[in-house]
Design a protein around this motif. Structure first.
Motif, PDB file in Angstrom:
ATOM      1  N   PRO A  86       3.544  -9.675 -21.734  1.00 41.64           N
ATOM      2  CA  PRO A  86       4.544 -10.771 -21.858  1.00 41.64           C
ATOM      3  C   PRO A  86       5.191 -10.924 -23.142  1.00 41.64           C
ATOM      4  CG  PRO A  86       2.062 -11.397 -22.210  1.00 41.64           C
ATOM      5  CD  PRO A  86       2.249 -10.069 -21.824  1.00 41.64           C
ATOM      6  N   THR A  87       6.426 -11.378 -23.250  1.00 46.10           N
ATOM      7  CA  THR A  87       7.130 -11.401 -24.577  1.00 46.10           C
ATOM      8  C   THR A  87       6.672 -12.912 -25.313  1.00 46.10           C
ATOM      9  OG1 THR A  87       9.391 -11.966 -25.412  1.00 46.10           O
ATOM     10  CG2 THR A  87       8.958 -12.483 -23.282  1.00 46.10           C
ATOM     11  N   ASP A  88       6.646 -12.726 -26.575  1.00 47.11           N
ATOM     12  CA  ASP A  88       6.248 -13.797 -27.346  1.00 47.11           C
ATOM     13  C   ASP A  88       7.375 -14.855 -27.476  1.00 47.11           C
ATOM     14  OD1 ASP A  88       4.170 -12.585 -28.339  1.00 47.11           O
ATOM     15  OD2 ASP A  88       5.019 -11.766 -29.942  1.00 47.11           O
ATOM     16  N   TYR A  89       8.532 -14.801 -26.803  1.00 47.21           N
ATOM     17  CA  TYR A  89       9.720 -15.620 -26.573  1.00 47.21           C
ATOM     18  C   TYR A  89      10.418 -15.546 -25.338  1.00 47.21           C
ATOM     19  CZ  TYR A  89       9.262 -15.438 -31.892  1.00 47.21           C
ATOM     20  OH  TYR A  89       8.775 -15.365 -33.152  1.00 47.21           O
ATOM     21  N   PRO A  90       9.642 -16.164 -24.389  1.00 49.85           N
ATOM     22  CA  PRO A  90      10.234 -16.289 -23.000  1.00 49.85           C
ATOM     23  C   PRO A  90      11.503 -17.067 -23.151  1.00 49.85           C
ATOM     24  CG  PRO A  90       8.099 -17.376 -23.265  1.00 49.85           C
ATOM     25  CD  PRO A  90       8.350 -16.872 -24.368  1.00 49.85           C
ATOM     26  N   CYS A  91      12.364 -16.829 -22.160  1.00 48.80           N
ATOM     27  CA  CYS A  91      13.772 -17.454 -22.027  1.00 48.80           C
ATOM     28  C   CYS A  91      13.376 -18.829 -21.593  1.00 48.80           C
ATOM     29  CB  CYS A  91      14.838 -16.753 -21.244  1.00 48.80           C
ATOM     30  SG  CYS A  91      16.360 -17.787 -21.252  1.00 48.80           S
ATOM     31  N   LEU A  92      13.683 -19.879 -22.508  1.00 47.17           N
ATOM     32  CA  LEU A  92      13.237 -21.374 -22.171  1.00 47.17           C
ATOM     33  C   LEU A  92      14.456 -21.920 -21.116  1.00 47.17           C
ATOM     34  CD1 LEU A  92      12.046 -22.517 -25.463  1.00 47.17           C
ATOM     35  CD2 LEU A  92      10.588 -21.692 -23.614  1.00 47.17           C
ATOM     36  N   LEU A  93      15.412 -21.282 -21.176  1.00 47.31           N
ATOM     37  CA  LEU A  93      16.395 -22.009 -20.356  1.00 47.31           C
ATOM     38  C   LEU A  93      16.135 -21.540 -18.813  1.00 47.31           C
ATOM     39  CD1 LEU A  93      20.005 -20.846 -21.520  1.00 47.31           C
ATOM     40  CD2 LEU A  93      19.377 -23.053 -21.005  1.00 47.31           C
ATOM     41  N   ASN A 192      10.840  -8.993 -38.214  1.00 52.12           N
ATOM     42  CA  ASN A 192      11.454 -10.391 -38.536  1.00 52.12           C
ATOM     43  C   ASN A 192      11.556 -10.905 -37.497  1.00 52.12           C
ATOM     44  OD1 ASN A 192      13.658 -12.213 -38.634  1.00 52.12           O
ATOM     45  ND2 ASN A 192      14.510 -11.148 -40.548  1.00 52.12           N
ATOM     46  N   SER A 193      10.887 -12.314 -37.179  1.00 56.47           N
ATOM     47  CA  SER A 193      10.751 -13.059 -36.066  1.00 56.47           C
ATOM     48  C   SER A 193      12.123 -13.524 -35.607  1.00 56.47           C
ATOM     49  CB  SER A 193       9.779 -14.243 -36.534  1.00 56.47           C
ATOM     50  OG  SER A 193      10.414 -15.105 -37.372  1.00 56.47           O
ATOM     51  N   GLU A 194      13.095 -13.791 -36.562  1.00 59.30           N
ATOM     52  CA  GLU A 194      14.485 -13.947 -35.680  1.00 59.30           C
ATOM     53  C   GLU A 194      15.089 -13.056 -35.034  1.00 59.30           C
ATOM     54  OE1 GLU A 194      19.062 -15.035 -37.018  1.00 59.30           O
ATOM     55  OE2 GLU A 194      17.643 -14.675 -38.624  1.00 59.30           O
ATOM     56  N   TRP A 195      14.949 -11.713 -35.258  1.00 57.33           N
ATOM     57  CA  TRP A 195      15.350 -10.659 -34.606  1.00 57.33           C
ATOM     58  C   TRP A 195      14.753 -10.430 -33.312  1.00 57.33           C
ATOM     59  CZ3 TRP A 195      20.108  -9.179 -35.691  1.00 57.33           C
ATOM     60  CH2 TRP A 195      20.340  -8.794 -36.899  1.00 57.33           C
ATOM     61  N   LYS A 196      13.268 -10.831 -33.585  1.00 55.44           N
ATOM     62  CA  LYS A 196      12.458 -10.845 -32.424  1.00 55.44           C
ATOM     63  C   LYS A 196      12.822 -11.815 -31.167  1.00 55.44           C
ATOM     64  CE  LYS A 196       7.619  -9.417 -32.506  1.00 55.44           C
ATOM     65  NZ  LYS A 196       6.546  -9.650 -33.039  1.00 55.44           N
ATOM     66  N   GLU A 197      12.876 -13.095 -31.657  1.00 56.39           N
ATOM     67  CA  GLU A 197      12.970 -14.150 -30.987  1.00 56.39           C
ATOM     68  C   GLU A 197      14.583 -14.275 -30.163  1.00 56.39           C
ATOM     69  OE1 GLU A 197      13.992 -19.063 -31.255  1.00 56.39           O
ATOM     70  OE2 GLU A 197      13.248 -18.045 -33.119  1.00 56.39           O
ATOM     71  N   HIS A 198      15.641 -13.463 -30.681  1.00 53.98           N
ATOM     72  CA  HIS A 198      16.747 -13.181 -30.009  1.00 53.98           C
ATOM     73  C   HIS A 198      17.005 -11.747 -29.674  1.00 53.98           C
ATOM     74  CE1 HIS A 198      18.044 -17.230 -31.432  1.00 53.98           C
ATOM     75  NE2 HIS A 198      17.486 -17.227 -32.568  1.00 53.98           N
ATOM     76  N   ALA A 199      15.902 -11.188 -29.357  1.00 51.97           N
ATOM     77  CA  ALA A 199      16.129  -9.788 -28.795  1.00 51.97           C
ATOM     78  C   ALA A 199      16.804  -9.417 -27.360  1.00 51.97           C
ATOM     79  CB  ALA A 199      14.794  -9.147 -28.692  1.00 51.97           C
ATOM     80  N   GLU A 200      16.916 -10.545 -26.656  1.00 45.35           N
ATOM     81  CA  GLU A 200      17.681 -10.522 -25.194  1.00 45.35           C
ATOM     82  C   GLU A 200      19.185 -10.567 -25.649  1.00 45.35           C
ATOM     83  OE1 GLU A 200      18.083 -12.532 -20.938  1.00 45.35           O
ATOM     84  OE2 GLU A 200      16.325 -13.168 -22.307  1.00 45.35           O
ATOM     85  N   ALA A 201      19.641 -11.313 -26.402  1.00 47.12           N
ATOM     86  CA  ALA A 201      20.982 -11.725 -26.331  1.00 47.12           C
ATOM     87  C   ALA A 201      21.591 -10.589 -27.354  1.00 47.12           C
ATOM     88  CB  ALA A 201      21.428 -12.886 -27.238  1.00 47.12           C
TER      89      ALA A 201
END
Length: 345
Positions: A86-93, A192-201
């Motif tokens: 599982p990704t740590d940052y699932p797409c909340l939308l 870096n958590s910012e890159w990780k969080e926005h990995a999809e886009a």
């Protein structure tokens, strides 16, 4: 770096959210509403409407593309667990528990369309995947993640689906999953958590830029043009002839055509020939090439010359096995050799 790039990344990430809303969420809401309020369905919007411009016709066509993407991304890098986790940052939308709309996962589960058989590899060789990559026997072997979670392969699926929707001329071709995989892995494992969080886009836009440069490899009608894959495969052999004529003549004599191995090497940027960390190292060199992938031809030649003794001694069967399942795993050795070939011009 920071002010300009922060603004650019932020605006592109917002744009990607817009793509999610327009191409996954809104059609999903329309489909969900169909079951709830059938009285709202007009003749124009009816799923059985044969008009090619009908949004339902588009929806069903999209499902065919989605099923092929789904089949390919579920088995992405089966030799490592990352894409099943599982990704740590699932797409909340997409995963908001309040949502009743149909997600891509649900579309795949609910559709009754049969997955279209993948066309025989257009080089005439049926072996598209390397023996290095073992494939699980059944998709049911994969763990089903609880609600609110999504696996990394599902994120890759969404990226490829949106790319296919935005690029209908090429849509999705088998092998694109192998191109997007290393890009997504790099972003999604960044410390870096910012890159990780926005990995999809971020992966989506990097993939789009990369495909703008290599998409001709995936378009069958361009195979024999100067920008197509046949021309590039022949360039591998003409470069080899220049660097090692003895080996070139041996392969010619055995009728080992470049499409038997170089088709996959070139189209997938060697992503099927090596383990993922090594693929990323090779791509560092390829992306740094200011002539845009001329260096890839030299890497292919280096791979051939590094096993020249085995190839010169081997018969057709043995040599085909060597080329289909390349025996050297030291990518630094290969890149060093490619640089030597480049400098010897």
């Amino acid at each position: 770096y920071l002010p300009h790039h922060k603004f650019l990344f932020s605006s592109l990430r917002d744009l990607y959210s817009q793509f999610l809303k327009e191409m996954i969420i809104q059609p999903g809401i329309a489909k969900a509403n169909l079951g709830v309020s059938r009285e709202d369905v007009t003749l124009e919007d009816h799923p059985l409407n044969p008009n090619p411009d009908s949004r339902w016709n588009t929806y069903f066509k999209d499902n065919e593309v989605l099923l092929q993407i789904d089949k390919d991304v579920r088995r992405l890098y089966p030799d490592m667990a990352f894409f099943q986790r599982p990704t740590d940052y699932p797409c909340l939308l997409i995963l908001d528990p309040q949502n009743e709309f149909e997600t891509l996962r649900r579309r795949v589960e609910q559709t009754t369309l049969k997955s279209q058989t993948v066309a025989r590899n257009r080089s005439g060789v049926t072996n598209v995947s390397s023996p290095l990559k073992s494939t699980p026997g059944s998709l049911s072997e994969y763990e089903v993640l609880p609600n609110g979670c999504e696996a990394h392969w599902e994120v890759v699926e969404r990226i490829l689906f949106i790319y296919a929707k935005l690029n209908p001329g090429i849509a999705y071709v088998q092998g694109m999953n192998e191109i997007v995989g290393p890009l997504y892995y790099t972003f999604a494992t960044d410390p870096n958590s910012e890159w990780k969080e926005h990995a999809e886009a971020d992966t989506f836009f990097c993939f789009t830029n990369l495909m703008a440069e290599i998409r001709d490899n995936f378009i069958k009608s361009l195979d024999d043009s100067q920008c197509g894959i046949t021309y590039k495969m022949e360039k591998v052999y003409s470069t080899l002839k220049e660097k090692d004529v003895e080996l070139y003549l041996k392969l010619q004599e055995q009728n080992i055509k470049p499409q038997f191995f170089a088709f996959r090497w070139l189209t997938l940027l060697l992503s099927q020939e090596f383990l993922l960390p090594d693929v990323i190292r090779i791509w560092d060199s390829l992306f740094a090439d200011d002539k845009r992938f001329d260096f890839l031809l030299l890497v292919c030649c280096a791979m051939l010359t590094l096993i020249r003794d085995q190839l010169l001694e081997g018969d057709f069967t043995l040599n085909m096995r060597l080329l289909q399942d390349y025996p050297i795993s030291d990518v630094h050795l290969i890149l060093k050799k490619a640089k030597e070939l480049q400098d010897s011009k």
